[in-house]
Design a protein around this motif. Structure first.
Motif, PDB file in Angstrom:
ATOM      1  N   SER A   1       0.825  -1.202   0.000  1.00 54.88           N
ATOM      2  CA  SER A   1       0.000   0.000   0.000  1.00 54.88           C
ATOM      3  C   SER A   1       0.868   1.264   0.000  1.00 54.88           C
ATOM      4  CB  SER A   1      -0.927  -0.012   1.214  1.00 54.88           C
ATOM      5  OG  SER A   1      -1.808   1.082   1.161  1.00 54.88           O
ATOM      6  N   LYS A   2       2.010   1.192   0.680  1.00 50.90           N
ATOM      7  CA  LYS A   2       2.967   2.314   0.562  1.00 50.90           C
ATOM      8  C   LYS A   2       3.730   2.053  -0.741  1.00 50.90           C
ATOM      9  CE  LYS A   2       6.921   1.644   2.575  1.00 50.90           C
ATOM     10  NZ  LYS A   2       8.123   1.788   3.395  1.00 50.90           N
ATOM     11  N   GLY A   3       3.057   2.387  -1.831  1.00 50.51           N
ATOM     12  CA  GLY A   3       3.499   1.983  -3.170  1.00 50.51           C
ATOM     13  C   GLY A   3       4.859   2.514  -3.585  1.00 50.51           C
ATOM     14  N   HIS A   4       5.342   3.554  -2.877  1.00 47.92           N
ATOM     15  CA  HIS A   4       6.655   4.104  -3.217  1.00 47.92           C
ATOM     16  C   HIS A   4       7.795   3.194  -2.783  1.00 47.92           C
ATOM     17  CE1 HIS A   4       5.599   5.556   0.825  1.00 47.92           C
ATOM     18  NE2 HIS A   4       6.879   5.585   1.079  1.00 47.92           N
ATOM     19  N   GLY A   5       7.475   2.116  -2.073  1.00 44.94           N
ATOM     20  CA  GLY A   5       8.495   1.113  -1.725  1.00 44.94           C
ATOM     21  C   GLY A   5       8.749   0.148  -2.868  1.00 44.94           C
TER      22      GLY A   5
ATOM     23  N   ALA B   1      -0.754   0.852  -6.359  1.00 47.03           N
ATOM     24  CA  ALA B   1      -0.786   1.768  -5.211  1.00 47.03           C
ATOM     25  C   ALA B   1       0.063   2.999  -5.502  1.00 47.03           C
ATOM     26  CB  ALA B   1      -0.281   1.062  -3.951  1.00 47.03           C
ATOM     27  N   GLY B   2       0.006   3.975  -4.626  1.00 42.11           N
ATOM     28  CA  GLY B   2       0.766   5.210  -4.823  1.00 42.11           C
ATOM     29  C   GLY B   2       0.024   6.393  -4.214  1.00 42.11           C
ATOM     30  N   SER B   3      -1.293   6.315  -4.273  1.00 40.11           N
ATOM     31  CA  SER B   3      -2.102   7.266  -3.531  1.00 40.11           C
ATOM     32  C   SER B   3      -2.332   6.618  -2.176  1.00 40.11           C
ATOM     33  CB  SER B   3      -3.415   7.523  -4.269  1.00 40.11           C
ATOM     34  OG  SER B   3      -4.218   8.405  -3.522  1.00 40.11           O
TER      35      SER B   3
ATOM     36  N   GLY C   1       2.379   2.189   5.502  1.00 39.67           N
ATOM     37  CA  GLY C   1       3.374   3.025   6.161  1.00 39.67           C
ATOM     38  C   GLY C   1       2.816   3.621   7.445  1.00 39.67           C
ATOM     39  N   ASP C   2       3.701   4.106   8.301  1.00 38.72           N
ATOM     40  CA  ASP C   2       3.193   4.748   9.518  1.00 38.72           C
ATOM     41  C   ASP C   2       2.667   6.150   9.200  1.00 38.72           C
ATOM     42  OD1 ASP C   2       5.820   5.642   9.139  1.00 38.72           O
ATOM     43  OD2 ASP C   2       6.483   5.194  11.180  1.00 38.72           O
ATOM     44  N   GLY C   3       3.338   6.867   8.308  1.00 46.00           N
ATOM     45  CA  GLY C   3       2.781   8.145   7.842  1.00 46.00           C
ATOM     46  C   GLY C   3       1.469   7.908   7.123  1.00 46.00           C
ATOM     47  N   GLU C   4       1.449   6.876   6.332  1.00 49.08           N
ATOM     48  CA  GLU C   4       0.225   6.527   5.605  1.00 49.08           C
ATOM     49  C   GLU C   4      -0.949   6.320   6.563  1.00 49.08           C
ATOM     50  OE1 GLU C   4       0.440   2.841   3.379  1.00 49.08           O
ATOM     51  OE2 GLU C   4      -1.415   3.285   2.315  1.00 49.08           O
ATOM     52  N   SER C   5      -0.621   5.887   7.769  1.00 47.16           N
ATOM     53  CA  SER C   5      -1.678   5.612   8.751  1.00 47.16           C
ATOM     54  C   SER C   5      -2.389   6.881   9.220  1.00 47.16           C
ATOM     55  CB  SER C   5      -1.094   4.863   9.955  1.00 47.16           C
ATOM     56  OG  SER C   5      -0.473   3.677   9.504  1.00 47.16           O
TER      57      SER C   5
ATOM     58  N   VAL D   1      13.796   0.929  10.812  1.00 47.66           N
ATOM     59  CA  VAL D   1      14.597   2.147  10.674  1.00 47.66           C
ATOM     60  C   VAL D   1      14.503   2.587   9.224  1.00 47.66           C
ATOM     61  CG1 VAL D   1      16.923   3.113  10.803  1.00 47.66           C
ATOM     62  CG2 VAL D   1      16.180   1.391  12.475  1.00 47.66           C
ATOM     63  N   LYS D   2      14.057   3.818   9.014  1.00 43.62           N
ATOM     64  CA  LYS D   2      13.972   4.322   7.643  1.00 43.62           C
ATOM     65  C   LYS D   2      15.391   4.469   7.080  1.00 43.62           C
ATOM     66  CE  LYS D   2      11.110   7.431   4.868  1.00 43.62           C
ATOM     67  NZ  LYS D   2       9.838   8.155   4.845  1.00 43.62           N
ATOM     68  N   GLY D   3      15.590   4.004   5.882  1.00 43.77           N
ATOM     69  CA  GLY D   3      16.911   4.081   5.271  1.00 43.77           C
ATOM     70  C   GLY D   3      17.886   3.030   5.777  1.00 43.77           C
TER      71      GLY D   3
ATOM     72  N   ALA E   1      -3.232  13.322   5.254  1.00 44.52           N
ATOM     73  CA  ALA E   1      -4.673  13.245   5.496  1.00 44.52           C
ATOM     74  C   ALA E   1      -5.346  14.430   4.809  1.00 44.52           C
ATOM     75  CB  ALA E   1      -4.946  13.247   7.001  1.00 44.52           C
ATOM     76  N   GLU E   2      -5.464  14.320   3.480  1.00 39.35           N
ATOM     77  CA  GLU E   2      -5.925  15.456   2.684  1.00 39.35           C
ATOM     78  C   GLU E   2      -7.371  15.831   2.976  1.00 39.35           C
ATOM     79  OE1 GLU E   2      -4.487  12.704   1.545  1.00 39.35           O
ATOM     80  OE2 GLU E   2      -2.481  13.430   1.062  1.00 39.35           O
ATOM     81  N   ALA E   3      -8.224  14.821   3.114  1.00 40.35           N
ATOM     82  CA  ALA E   3      -9.644  15.106   3.354  1.00 40.35           C
ATOM     83  C   ALA E   3      -9.812  15.824   4.691  1.00 40.35           C
ATOM     84  CB  ALA E   3     -10.444  13.813   3.321  1.00 40.35           C
TER      85      ALA E   3
HETATM   86  C1  LIG Z   1      -2.795  10.302  -0.735  1.00 42.16           C
HETATM   87  C2  LIG Z   1      -1.366  10.686  -0.773  1.00 42.16           C
HETATM   88  N1  LIG Z   1      -0.977  11.829  -0.185  1.00 42.16           N
HETATM   89  C3  LIG Z   1       0.316  12.208  -0.243  1.00 42.16           C
HETATM   90  C4  LIG Z   1       1.234  11.446  -0.881  1.00 42.16           C
HETATM   91  C5  LIG Z   1       2.685  11.905  -0.955  1.00 42.16           C
HETATM   92  N2  LIG Z   1       3.509  11.046  -0.096  1.00 42.16           N
HETATM   93  C6  LIG Z   1       4.202   9.993  -0.592  1.00 42.16           C
HETATM   94  S1  LIG Z   1       4.995   9.117   0.582  1.00 42.16           S
HETATM   95  C7  LIG Z   1       4.458  10.173   1.810  1.00 42.16           C
HETATM   96  C8  LIG Z   1       4.862   9.928   3.230  1.00 42.16           C
HETATM   97  C9  LIG Z   1       4.536   8.554   3.637  1.00 42.16           C
HETATM   98  O1  LIG Z   1       5.062   8.254   4.874  1.00 42.16           O
HETATM   99  P1  LIG Z   1       5.133   6.742   5.317  1.00 42.16           P
HETATM  100  O2  LIG Z   1       3.825   6.089   5.061  1.00 42.16           O
HETATM  101  O3  LIG Z   1       5.619   6.707   6.697  1.00 42.16           O
HETATM  102  O4  LIG Z   1       6.168   6.126   4.280  1.00 42.16           O
HETATM  103  P2  LIG Z   1       7.642   5.558   4.551  1.00 42.16           P
HETATM  104  O5  LIG Z   1       8.194   6.199   5.766  1.00 42.16           O
HETATM  105  O6  LIG Z   1       7.475   4.101   4.734  1.00 42.16           O
HETATM  106  O7  LIG Z   1       8.413   5.873   3.311  1.00 42.16           O
HETATM  107  C10 LIG Z   1       3.644  11.173   1.263  1.00 42.16           C
HETATM  108  C11 LIG Z   1       3.024  12.254   2.037  1.00 42.16           C
HETATM  109  C12 LIG Z   1       0.788  10.253  -1.490  1.00 42.16           C
HETATM  110  N3  LIG Z   1       1.608   9.450  -2.170  1.00 42.16           N
HETATM  111  N4  LIG Z   1      -0.511   9.892  -1.406  1.00 42.16           N
END
Ligand SMILES: Cc1ncc(C[n+]2csc(CCOP(=O)(O)OP(=O)(O)O)c2C)c(N)n1
Ligand SMILES: [Mg+2]
Lengths: 271, 311
Positions: free
Chosen positions: A68-72, A117-119, A148-152, A240-242, B53-55
């Motif tokens: 779900s944290k698609g940037h991984g 994923a990505g959003s 992700g924890d930020g994603e949470s 640990v990030k990174g 948390a955009e919404a």
């Molecule tokens: C809905 C949405 N808002 C904003 C972003 C931009 N964004 C990409 S990663 C990220 C931070 C995510 O933090 P975390 O989930 O903790 O990821 P990790 O530390 O595992 O890289 C943000 C704000 C996004 N991809 N999707």
């Protein structure tokens, strides 16, 4: 026997970590932080727990992973290439025009990717849907999801959390990559998640919190989660990030970094 | 002179906030992308980073607005529009509040973030919000002026922000007003109506290329997409009888559609729309993506020529 297995997994993880640094370093920039923190969990899932067939990526009763944290994506691509889903040569096309390996995972472009994923915030809901479908179909496949924890921070995560417990989805095992960082800084300073374990428990999940870089602990927690019936399982991975990359490790700037191939090679040689 | 647009955004908000204590900034874990950390340093108590948390961010902005604050809330364009659409629609617009929404990385400028992050539809969905002002500045000067005007104008606004670098187009003393397009170059044979950093610059380039072929192409910067400057559209429709619209967005329901709506009802002439044709985005660098989606001066010229042939 067990010890040998963990030794092999550790060396596999080191290989995946190196491959991922090389892949991102070849491009020159990317989501290094969040890619490094999920090396161990992906290694454990793909080399031990998941029932999958790289020759048949869409096999009906396979286990599924939603990143779900698609940037991984980069780490997952390295795992999939190493498993033989596609050629290792593709890794150096990461994120270039026309690639089948985009920055954020895409099920229509990459063999072995189970969900796009990505959003952020959407993957756990999709996992709930897949787990419901498997149950309807009497499909024994398990559904794994990594958030992700930020994603949470996203409300949808908690809507999915409530639904998964409500529907008693014991074929769903989710992980939180608790690396304590999001883009703008430490989660504690940006949006404090409070007692995450207590939150998931109160939402009705069987919850464990473990060292997300320790194979014994990960293995044990997944085995335990598999035996749980009548409710979904959350495993909070303290990570640990990174991880493993000195210029990124636990740095506020580690989310997305530019670094050249020389730096990548040096980071690899330090592992 | 090139400017870093994100810094213009933050600096302008700082200047506004120095004069007006009701100005507040909201972010959703993308302060780093929007350079608003400088705003936070000056006004920590007036900066709210709500996490990813955009919404929720838009909802909070609505509450702040209802109590008299002037909230500027930003995230990547796809997430602040698609994901918070109902919050913005109902709590900000239907409720007739005063929320200044900002979406960054329009269209192909999302580049390496790829399809999930590449908004070709944000203007389209926002255009359906009754009474909303939508603008997309083409350079730093116009951003600074329009952003300032938007702060003082009561009502909800959507700013489509190119956060990267942009070449300068305007001078400080040029008059730039919301709802009033700027003619960057006059012309007699065809009019190129563009919006945003990428396409205004491509249109200017196209106009030069056409000039070499003896075609006189006017270029209009339609920075405000809603309300559309109908007057200038009709004026140039009469003057050049051919119009090409240029947008870093779907051709559906964006700038091209807005211009077509005016022309088809009031002054039907031949026109072409340059933009993305019913496709999703994908990863790549800007040059690759320009070619991939046909957002180039070359294609603008081809469209202009085809109009000249048929007319
Ligand atoms: C809905 C949405 N808002 C904003 C972003 C931009 N964004 C990409 S990663 C990220 C931070 C995510 O933090 P975390 O989930 O903790 O990821 P990790 O530390 O595992 O890289 C943000 C704000 C996004 N991809 N999707
Ligand atoms: Mg994190």
């Amino acid at each position: 026997m067990i010890e040998k297995e963990f030794k092999e997994l550790k060396s596999k993880a080191k290989h995946i970590r190196k491959l991922t640094i090389d892949t991102i370093g070849h491009l020159g920039f990317g989501h290094i932080g969040g890619s490094m923190s999920i090396v161990e969990i992906l290694t454990m899932l793909y080399y031990k727990h998941m029932r999958i067939d790289p020759m048949d990526p869409k096999k009906k009763d396979r286990d599924i992973l939603i990143l779900s944290k698609g940037h991984g994506g980069p780490t997952l691509y390295c795992v999939l290439a190493d498993k033989g889903y596609f050629s290792l040569d593709l890794l150096h096309t990461l994120n270039t025009g026309g690639t089948s390996l985009p920055s954020h995972v895409d099920m229509n472009r990459t063999p072995g990717i189970d969900m796009t994923a990505g959003s952020l915030g959407q993957g756990l809901s999709a996992a709930v849907g897949m787990a419901l479908a498997n149950r309807l179909d009497k499909n024994p496949g398990l559904v794994y999801a990594i958030i992700g924890d930020g994603e949470s921070d996203e409300g949808q995560v908690w809507e999915a959390a409530m639904a998964a417990a409500h529907f008693k989805l014991d074929n769903l095992i989710a992980f939180t990559d608790r690396n304590k960082l999001q883009i703008d800084g430490f989660t504690k300073n940006i949006m404090d998640l409070g007692d995450l374990k207590a939150k998931w428990e109160s939402f009705g999940w069987f919850t464990q919190q473990i060292d997300g870089h320790n194979f014994e602990a990960i293995d044990k927690s997944i085995n335990r989660a598999k035996t749980e019936t009548g409710r979904p399982a959350m495993i909070i991975l303290e990570t640990v990030k990174g991880k493993g990359v000195s210029f990124a490790e636990n740095k506020e700037s580690s989310h997305h970094m530019a670094f050249d191939y020389e730096m990548a090679k040096q980071a690899i040689s330090c592992l | 002179m090139t400017t870093r647009m994100r810094e213009v955004y933050s600096d302008t908000l700082i200047r506004l906030a120095e004069k007006d204590r009701n100005i507040v900034v909201l972010e959703a874990d993308l302060m780093a992308a929007h350079a608003t950390k400088s705003f936070m340093e000056k006004f920590p108590e007036r900066t709210f980073n709500v996490g990813v948390a955009e919404a929720n961010m838009v909802g909070i902005a609505c509450g702040l607005s209802a109590r008299g604050k002037i909230p500027f809330a930003g995230s990547f364009a796809p997430f602040v529009t698609r994901r918070a659409y109902d919050q913005f629609f109902v709590s900000a617009n239907y409720a007739k509040l005063n929320v200044k929404l900002m979406g960054s990385d329009p269209g192909i400028t999302a580049a390496y973030n790829g399809g999930t992050h590449m908004p070709f539809e944000d203007v389209g969905i926002m255009r359906n919000v009754p009474g909303l002002i939508i603008y997309e500045p083409a350079d730093g000067v116009s951003l600074q002026k329009l952003l300032t005007e938007s702060a003082y104008r009561k009502g909800n606004v959507y700013l489509r922000l190119h956060r990267g670098n942009a070449p300068g187009i305007y001078n400080q003393n040029d008059e730039i007003k919301l709802g009033k397009a700027n003619v960057l170059k006059d012309g007699n044979d065809v009019t190129l109506i563009a919006s945003g950093v990428v396409m205004v610059n491509e249109a200017l380039k196209a106009s030069e290329m056409l000039q070499k072929e003896g075609v006189s192409a006017a270029v209009i910067d339609m920075h405000t997409i809603k309300p559309l400057d109908e007057e200038i559209v009709l004026k140039y429709a009469a003057k050049t009888s051919r119009i090409v619209t240029c947008e870093n967005h779907q051709v559906m329901n964006g700038l091209g559609s807005a211009v077509a709506e005016v022309l088809s009802e009031k002054q039907p002439i031949l026109m072409k729309r340059i933009g993305v044709n019913d496709e999703f985005g994908e990863v790549g660098d800007i040059e690759y993506l320009k070619e991939r989606f046909g957002l180039t001066a070359k294609r603008i010229c081809e469209s202009a020529r085809s109009l000249l042939v048929t007319a």
